[in-house]
Design a protein around this motif. Structure first.
Motif, PDB file in Angstrom:
ATOM      1  N   LEU A  81       4.652 -25.327   4.981  1.00 51.70           N
ATOM      2  CA  LEU A  81       5.010 -25.567   6.380  1.00 51.70           C
ATOM      3  C   LEU A  81       4.624 -24.380   7.251  1.00 51.70           C
ATOM      4  CD1 LEU A  81       8.496 -27.275   6.057  1.00 51.70           C
ATOM      5  CD2 LEU A  81       6.437 -28.284   7.041  1.00 51.70           C
ATOM      6  N   LYS A  82       4.874 -23.179   6.757  1.00 51.91           N
ATOM      7  CA  LYS A  82       4.526 -21.979   7.519  1.00 51.91           C
ATOM      8  C   LYS A  82       3.016 -21.862   7.718  1.00 51.91           C
ATOM      9  CE  LYS A  82       8.677 -19.425   6.402  1.00 51.91           C
ATOM     10  NZ  LYS A  82       9.323 -18.452   5.511  1.00 51.91           N
ATOM     11  N   ALA A  83       2.233 -22.473   6.820  1.00 48.65           N
ATOM     12  CA  ALA A  83       0.770 -22.475   6.961  1.00 48.65           C
ATOM     13  C   ALA A  83       0.290 -23.593   7.884  1.00 48.65           C
ATOM     14  CB  ALA A  83       0.123 -22.618   5.585  1.00 48.65           C
ATOM     15  N   GLY A  84       1.218 -24.428   8.357  1.00 42.91           N
ATOM     16  CA  GLY A  84       0.861 -25.494   9.287  1.00 42.91           C
ATOM     17  C   GLY A  84       0.660 -26.859   8.657  1.00 42.91           C
ATOM     18  N   ALA A  85       0.911 -26.989   7.362  1.00 41.32           N
ATOM     19  CA  ALA A  85       0.702 -28.258   6.659  1.00 41.32           C
ATOM     20  C   ALA A  85       1.857 -29.227   6.904  1.00 41.32           C
ATOM     21  CB  ALA A  85       0.555 -28.008   5.160  1.00 41.32           C
ATOM     22  N   THR A  86       1.581 -30.496   6.668  1.00 38.37           N
ATOM     23  CA  THR A  86       2.598 -31.536   6.603  1.00 38.37           C
ATOM     24  C   THR A  86       3.045 -31.583   5.147  1.00 38.37           C
ATOM     25  OG1 THR A  86       1.536 -32.788   8.367  1.00 38.37           O
ATOM     26  CG2 THR A  86       3.029 -34.012   6.907  1.00 38.37           C
ATOM     27  N   VAL A  87       4.354 -31.718   4.905  1.00 38.84           N
ATOM     28  CA  VAL A  87       4.846 -31.663   3.522  1.00 38.84           C
ATOM     29  C   VAL A  87       5.782 -32.834   3.249  1.00 38.84           C
ATOM     30  CG1 VAL A  87       5.991 -30.249   1.779  1.00 38.84           C
ATOM     31  CG2 VAL A  87       4.730 -29.129   3.626  1.00 38.84           C
ATOM     32  N   LEU A  88       5.515 -33.510   2.123  1.00 39.03           N
ATOM     33  CA  LEU A  88       6.366 -34.611   1.659  1.00 39.03           C
ATOM     34  C   LEU A  88       6.833 -34.322   0.236  1.00 39.03           C
ATOM     35  CD1 LEU A  88       4.397 -37.853   2.629  1.00 39.03           C
ATOM     36  CD2 LEU A  88       6.483 -36.981   3.698  1.00 39.03           C
ATOM     37  N   ALA A  89       8.070 -34.673  -0.044  1.00 38.06           N
ATOM     38  CA  ALA A  89       8.543 -34.686  -1.427  1.00 38.06           C
ATOM     39  C   ALA A  89       8.039 -35.976  -2.062  1.00 38.06           C
ATOM     40  CB  ALA A  89      10.070 -34.646  -1.471  1.00 38.06           C
ATOM     41  N   HIS A  90       8.009 -36.032  -3.388  1.00 37.83           N
ATOM     42  CA  HIS A  90       7.518 -37.243  -4.053  1.00 37.83           C
ATOM     43  C   HIS A  90       8.456 -38.433  -3.868  1.00 37.83           C
ATOM     44  CE1 HIS A  90       9.704 -35.015  -7.252  1.00 37.83           C
ATOM     45  NE2 HIS A  90      10.241 -36.206  -7.401  1.00 37.83           N
ATOM     46  N   THR A  91       9.616 -38.209  -3.273  1.00 33.10           N
ATOM     47  CA  THR A  91      10.533 -39.297  -2.932  1.00 33.10           C
ATOM     48  C   THR A  91      10.264 -39.844  -1.533  1.00 33.10           C
ATOM     49  OG1 THR A  91      12.125 -37.722  -2.051  1.00 33.10           O
ATOM     50  CG2 THR A  91      12.386 -38.378  -4.377  1.00 33.10           C
ATOM     51  N   GLY A  92       9.306 -39.223  -0.817  1.00 30.26           N
ATOM     52  CA  GLY A  92       9.009 -39.644   0.543  1.00 30.26           C
ATOM     53  C   GLY A  92       9.764 -38.860   1.597  1.00 30.26           C
ATOM     54  N   LYS A  93      10.653 -37.982   1.168  1.00 36.44           N
ATOM     55  CA  LYS A  93      11.410 -37.171   2.118  1.00 36.44           C
ATOM     56  C   LYS A  93      10.480 -36.138   2.743  1.00 36.44           C
ATOM     57  CE  LYS A  93      14.882 -33.609   2.371  1.00 36.44           C
ATOM     58  NZ  LYS A  93      15.394 -32.508   1.605  1.00 36.44           N
ATOM     59  N   PRO A  94      10.393 -36.134   4.081  1.00 34.22           N
ATOM     60  CA  PRO A  94       9.559 -35.115   4.718  1.00 34.22           C
ATOM     61  C   PRO A  94      10.299 -33.789   4.778  1.00 34.22           C
ATOM     62  CG  PRO A  94      10.486 -36.575   6.370  1.00 34.22           C
ATOM     63  CD  PRO A  94      10.927 -37.089   5.032  1.00 34.22           C
ATOM     64  N   PHE A  95       9.575 -32.720   4.556  1.00 34.71           N
ATOM     65  CA  PHE A  95      10.118 -31.388   4.792  1.00 34.71           C
ATOM     66  C   PHE A  95       9.651 -30.983   6.179  1.00 34.71           C
ATOM     67  CE2 PHE A  95       9.826 -31.310   0.108  1.00 34.71           C
ATOM     68  CZ  PHE A  95      11.097 -30.852  -0.204  1.00 34.71           C
ATOM     69  N   ASP A  96      10.532 -30.362   6.958  1.00 35.19           N
ATOM     70  CA  ASP A  96      10.125 -29.850   8.254  1.00 35.19           C
ATOM     71  C   ASP A  96      10.841 -28.529   8.521  1.00 35.19           C
ATOM     72  OD1 ASP A  96      12.734 -30.472   9.194  1.00 35.19           O
ATOM     73  OD2 ASP A  96      12.083 -32.420   9.917  1.00 35.19           O
ATOM     74  N   ALA A  97      10.383 -27.837   9.536  1.00 39.71           N
ATOM     75  CA  ALA A  97      10.920 -26.507   9.827  1.00 39.71           C
ATOM     76  C   ALA A  97      12.424 -26.558  10.099  1.00 39.71           C
ATOM     77  CB  ALA A  97      10.180 -25.898  11.011  1.00 39.71           C
ATOM     78  N   ALA A  98      12.894 -27.626  10.727  1.00 41.29           N
ATOM     79  CA  ALA A  98      14.314 -27.728  11.073  1.00 41.29           C
ATOM     80  C   ALA A  98      15.208 -27.833   9.845  1.00 41.29           C
ATOM     81  CB  ALA A  98      14.537 -28.921  11.992  1.00 41.29           C
ATOM     82  N   SER A  99      14.732 -28.492   8.797  1.00 41.52           N
ATOM     83  CA  SER A  99      15.570 -28.684   7.611  1.00 41.52           C
ATOM     84  C   SER A  99      15.343 -27.631   6.533  1.00 41.52           C
ATOM     85  CB  SER A  99      15.316 -30.074   7.017  1.00 41.52           C
ATOM     86  OG  SER A  99      13.980 -30.160   6.549  1.00 41.52           O
TER      87      SER A  99
END
Length: 155
Positions: A81-99
């Motif tokens: 995320l800090k590198a600017g990528a979009t990130v998903l867990a394999h369960t479909g849960k998105p990771f974002d800066a807020a969480s």
């Protein structure tokens, strides 16, 4: 667009290949073990050394605004995320800066709790919840949604 897969414990690799092909995305399957990948110019296997966090380091260095990282590793998700990528867990849960702050803190607390456990589970805790059909479906929907969003951002 490129999908970077933290492959060692990823249960949705086949789904990633199918969705990536439909969207014309490239896939890099990163691990310290050899995995079979489809014969495709878009899908490449990246085998790193078995040094601690070698796959995570490779993914974090390759991550950027036009990449989607698939991982269950909270610390790798934070780096991507800090590198600017979009990130998903394999369960479909998105990771974002807020969480991310809460997720990293929770991970640290749970690691401390597991380290102090006695009994049959020892320091292992119980592990993650079993991967379910609903997780796979949620992942497919999230992956498709994020690839559409990334492709529109490029135009």
């Amino acid at each position: 667009m490129t999908i970077l897969v933290d492959a060692d414990a990823c249960p949705v690799k086949e789904e990633i290949y199918r969705v990536a092909e439909r969207h014309g995305a490239h896939v890099r399957v990163v691990s310290n073990q050899v995995f079979r990948v489809p014969v495709s110019e878009r899908v490449k296997r990246v085998t790193v050394s078995d040094a601690f966090d070698a796959a995570d380091d490779w993914i974090a260095e390759a991550a950027g605004p036009r990449t989607l990282v698939v991982t269950g590793d909270i610390l790798l998700a934070d780096r991507a995320l800090k590198a600017g990528a979009t990130v998903l867990a394999h369960t479909g849960k998105p990771f974002d800066a807020a969480s991310m702050g809460g997720a990293v803190a929770t991970r640290a607390i749970l690691a401390d709790l597991r380290a102090g456990m006695d009994g049959p589970l020892g320091g292992s805790g119980g592990g993650p919840a079993p991967f379910r059909k609903e997780d796979r479906s949620r992942f497919l929907q999230a992956l498709d949604r994020e690839l559409v969003r990334l492709s529109r951002a490029v135009r």
